[in-house]
Design a protein around this motif. Structure first.
Motif, short mmCIF file in Angstrom:
data_model
loop_
_atom_site.label_atom_id
_atom_site.label_comp_id
_atom_site.label_asym_id
_atom_site.label_seq_id
_atom_site.Cartn_x
_atom_site.Cartn_y
_atom_site.Cartn_z
N LYS A 134 30.82 40.19 40.77
CA LYS A 134 31.38 41.37 40.07
C LYS A 134 32.58 41.91 40.84
CE LYS A 134 27.83 44.13 39.52
NZ LYS A 134 27.11 45.37 39.33
N TYR A 135 32.43 41.99 42.17
CA TYR A 135 33.49 42.51 43.04
C TYR A 135 34.76 41.66 42.91
CZ TYR A 135 35.42 44.41 47.43
OH TYR A 135 36.20 45.02 48.38
N ALA A 136 34.53 40.33 42.96
CA ALA A 136 35.67 39.41 42.85
C ALA A 136 36.31 39.51 41.47
CB ALA A 136 35.20 37.98 43.11
N HIS A 137 35.49 39.63 40.44
CA HIS A 137 36.03 39.71 39.08
C HIS A 137 36.89 40.97 38.91
CE1 HIS A 137 36.01 40.45 34.69
NE2 HIS A 137 36.12 39.14 34.64
N ASP A 138 36.43 42.09 39.48
CA ASP A 138 37.21 43.33 39.39
C ASP A 138 38.59 43.14 40.03
OD1 ASP A 138 35.14 44.59 38.14
OD2 ASP A 138 34.46 45.72 39.90
N GLY A 143 44.50 42.29 38.91
CA GLY A 143 45.74 41.57 39.24
C GLY A 143 45.98 41.39 40.72
N GLU A 144 44.94 41.61 41.54
CA GLU A 144 45.15 41.58 42.99
C GLU A 144 45.50 40.20 43.55
OE1 GLU A 144 42.42 43.73 45.50
OE2 GLU A 144 42.09 45.23 43.95
N ILE A 145 45.09 39.12 42.84
CA ILE A 145 45.48 37.79 43.35
C ILE A 145 46.54 37.15 42.44
CG2 ILE A 145 43.28 37.40 44.53
CD1 ILE A 145 42.70 35.27 42.27
N GLY A 146 47.13 37.98 41.59
CA GLY A 146 48.19 37.46 40.70
C GLY A 146 47.60 36.65 39.57
N LYS A 147 48.36 35.64 39.14
CA LYS A 147 47.92 34.81 38.02
C LYS A 147 47.00 33.70 38.56
CE LYS A 147 50.18 31.60 34.76
NZ LYS A 147 49.49 31.74 33.53
N PRO A 148 45.78 33.53 38.01
CA PRO A 148 44.92 32.45 38.49
C PRO A 148 45.54 31.07 38.24
CG PRO A 148 43.65 34.04 37.23
CD PRO A 148 45.11 34.37 37.01
N ILE A 149 45.57 30.28 39.32
CA ILE A 149 46.14 28.92 39.24
C ILE A 149 45.00 27.90 39.17
CG2 ILE A 149 47.45 27.17 40.49
CD1 ILE A 149 48.87 29.51 41.95
N LEU A 150 43.99 28.11 40.03
CA LEU A 150 42.88 27.15 40.10
C LEU A 150 41.55 27.90 40.23
CD1 LEU A 150 42.47 23.75 41.31
CD2 LEU A 150 41.12 25.30 42.67
N PHE A 151 40.57 27.48 39.44
CA PHE A 151 39.22 28.02 39.54
C PHE A 151 38.32 26.84 39.91
CE2 PHE A 151 35.02 28.70 37.87
CZ PHE A 151 34.74 30.02 38.15
N ARG A 152 37.60 26.97 41.02
CA ARG A 152 36.74 25.87 41.50
C ARG A 152 35.34 26.42 41.71
NH1 ARG A 152 34.86 24.54 46.44
NH2 ARG A 152 36.04 26.14 47.56
N SER A 153 34.32 25.74 41.14
CA SER A 153 32.97 26.28 41.28
C SER A 153 31.95 25.14 41.42
CB SER A 153 32.64 27.13 40.04
OG SER A 153 31.61 28.03 40.31
N ILE A 184 30.67 27.28 33.94
CA ILE A 184 31.53 27.33 32.74
C ILE A 184 31.68 28.78 32.30
CG2 ILE A 184 31.70 26.66 30.30
CD1 ILE A 184 30.09 24.08 31.06
N ASP A 185 30.55 29.51 32.30
CA ASP A 185 30.61 30.93 31.92
C ASP A 185 31.56 31.70 32.86
OD1 ASP A 185 29.77 33.40 30.56
OD2 ASP A 185 28.80 33.85 32.46
N LEU A 186 31.43 31.43 34.15
CA LEU A 186 32.29 32.12 35.13
C LEU A 186 33.76 31.77 34.91
CD1 LEU A 186 30.37 31.74 38.52
CD2 LEU A 186 30.58 33.80 37.13
N ALA A 187 34.03 30.49 34.62
CA ALA A 187 35.43 30.06 34.44
C ALA A 187 36.06 30.82 33.27
CB ALA A 187 35.49 28.55 34.19
N ARG A 188 35.31 30.97 32.17
CA ARG A 188 35.84 31.72 31.00
C ARG A 188 36.00 33.19 31.36
NH1 ARG A 188 32.40 32.32 26.97
NH2 ARG A 188 33.97 32.50 25.36
N TRP A 189 35.02 33.73 32.11
CA TRP A 189 35.02 35.16 32.43
C TRP A 189 36.17 35.50 33.39
CZ3 TRP A 189 31.89 37.90 36.64
CH2 TRP A 189 31.76 39.26 36.38
N PHE A 190 36.35 34.67 34.41
CA PHE A 190 37.38 34.95 35.40
C PHE A 190 38.80 34.71 34.86
CE2 PHE A 190 34.11 35.15 38.67
CZ PHE A 190 34.65 36.03 39.58
N THR A 191 38.96 33.65 34.06
CA THR A 191 40.32 33.32 33.61
C THR A 191 40.66 34.05 32.31
OG1 THR A 191 39.56 31.45 32.28
CG2 THR A 191 40.18 30.98 34.57
N GLY A 192 39.63 34.51 31.58
CA GLY A 192 39.88 35.13 30.27
C GLY A 192 40.49 34.15 29.30
N SER A 193 40.21 32.86 29.54
CA SER A 193 40.84 31.83 28.71
C SER A 193 39.80 30.77 28.32
CB SER A 193 42.00 31.22 29.49
OG SER A 193 42.70 30.29 28.71
N GLU A 194 40.24 29.81 27.52
CA GLU A 194 39.34 28.77 27.01
C GLU A 194 39.90 27.39 27.36
OE1 GLU A 194 36.48 29.25 25.46
OE2 GLU A 194 36.63 31.41 25.23
#
Ligand SMILES: NC(=O)c1ccc[n+]([C@@H]2O[C@H](COP(=O)([O-])OP(=O)(O)OC[C@H]3O[C@@H](n4cnc5c(N)ncnc54)[C@H](O)[C@@H]3O)[C@@H](O)[C@H]2O)c1
Length: 337
Positions: A134-138, A143-153, A184-194
């Motif tokens: 939750k903390y990381a998602h907030d 916008g604290e890390i700018g635009k997400p480039i890579l999500f690794r899980s 997969i759920d986290l990737a959609r949640w963090f990136t806000g994309s599909e």
């Protein structure tokens, strides 16, 4: 409404924890009823937790007038049928993941939820309720890390549970559905994309038994998301050190890592093996608080008459993506969504 009276279904590995949480750790809730086909376990647990109503038949539990909400922790293949039956009986429903074991079943669950807009339905994607996630998602949302480039899980089960994983393999829907759903759920949640495309590889590196189910003991996939984010997911059954869930989000202005050194607690051990930290043993230990937080949110939504952010559509979409990853793994082809 005073307390939400909950009936919990399934007293297995996770169901026992949910039942104990509802009985003692959730505000504004009361564990009013339990259901399991295993009668001795049902009786022992009901007695221990002081639960009034006990049912070995689910269809009887949902007619109980003293139950407002149902928590489903039953085998995955029963979820969609039980969701529809419980909502048709006027009960709010929290269901464990996965929503269904086929996408067609998930669509049926969507219809059941849509038919009862007055009732609360929530799906158990508990990592969204873990304090660190939750903390990381907030931070990402701000916008604290700018635009997400890579999500690794990564999601890895300990090797010591391999016998159970092999026995469950023919019914699990494969490693992408059974284990990578949370990533997969986290990737959609963090990136806000599909996702747009996926390529998957892996194999039976230690346990050939998984090949019978067209599965691997370790699998991975690379997805391109519509917002151009690169998403790399890894799911394994053979972690030597314990239950290993870790995530990294690389952005244009910063990087966030969650549990990149997975650890049980803050204790460091200095002994004849050297200096080390121990790892969580299983999902129950690692996500103990998240399991409380998610059911608390379900109860809060009922009391406050609002809808949870995790919807039935998230369940369907994640299942669709998991099955597409599985198809990519089986064919070796790059698949476009
Ligand atoms: N969110 C997570 O991290 C997470 C972790 C583990 C499991 N799960 C999900 O939770 C669900 C349960 O998993 P588990 O590992 O606890 O399973 P389990 O096999 O340990 O337990 C299932 C329980 O359901 C009971 N049961 C079987 N048929 C029933 C029926 N018709 N009516 C009532 N009870 C019945 C069994 O007797 C058993 O006690 C699964 O859908 C699984 O995918 C989610």
């Amino acid at each position: 409404m005073n307390k939400v009276r909950v009936g919990s279904v399934g007293l297995g590995r996770l169901g026992m924890q949910h039942a104990e949480n509802i009985a003692g750790r959730i505000q504004n809730a009361e564990l009013a009823a339990l259901c399991d086909v295993d009668k001795p376990k049902l009786e022992e647990t009901a007695k221990r937790l002081g639960v009034q109503y006990r049912f070995s038949i689910f269809e009887e539990m949902i007619t109980c007038k003293d139950v407002d909400a149902i928590v489903l922790v039953s085998p995955s293949a029963l979820h969609t049928r039980q969701i529809a039956a419980a909502m048709n009986a006027g009960k709010h429903v929290f269901s464990e993941k996965p929503l269904g074991v086929t996408v067609a079943e998930c669509k049926e669950a969507e219809k059941a939820v849509e038919a009862h807009p007055d009732l609360v339905f929530m799906l158990g994607f508990m990592r969204r309720f873990d304090e660190s996630y939750k903390y990381a998602h907030d931070k990402v949302a701000a916008g604290e890390i700018g635009k997400p480039i890579l999500f690794r899980s990564y999601s890895q089960d300990p090797e010591k549970f391999i016998a159970g994983s092999i026995a469950f393999a023919p019914f699990s829907g494969g490693e992408f559905l059974d284990m990578a759903v949370h990533d997969i759920d986290l990737a959609r949640w963090f990136t806000g994309s599909e996702p747009e495309t996926v390529y998957a590889i892996g194999g039976c590196y230690a346990h050939p038994e998984f090949a019978v189910s067209n599965d691997g003991d370790n699998v991975s996939c690379l997805l391109k998301f519509k917002n151009d984010c690169m998403v790399f997911l890894f799911a394994g059954r053979t972690a030597p050190h314990g239950y290993n869930v870790e995530t990294e989000i690389i952005g244009t202005k910063g990087i966030l890592r969650i549990a990149s050194v997975p650890q049980k607690n803050l204790v460091e051990i200095l002994d004849s093996y050297g200096v080390r930290k121990e790892c969580s043993e299983n999902f129950l230990e690692r996500f103990d608080t998240a399991y409380v937080n998610e059911v608390q949110e379900f109860v809060n939504c009922i009391v406050e008459k609002r809808k949870p952010l995790v919807t039935v559509y998230d369940g369907t979409r994640v299942s669709e993506i998991a099955y597409t990853c599985k198809a990519a793994f089986e064919t070796g082809e790059l698949i476009r969504f």
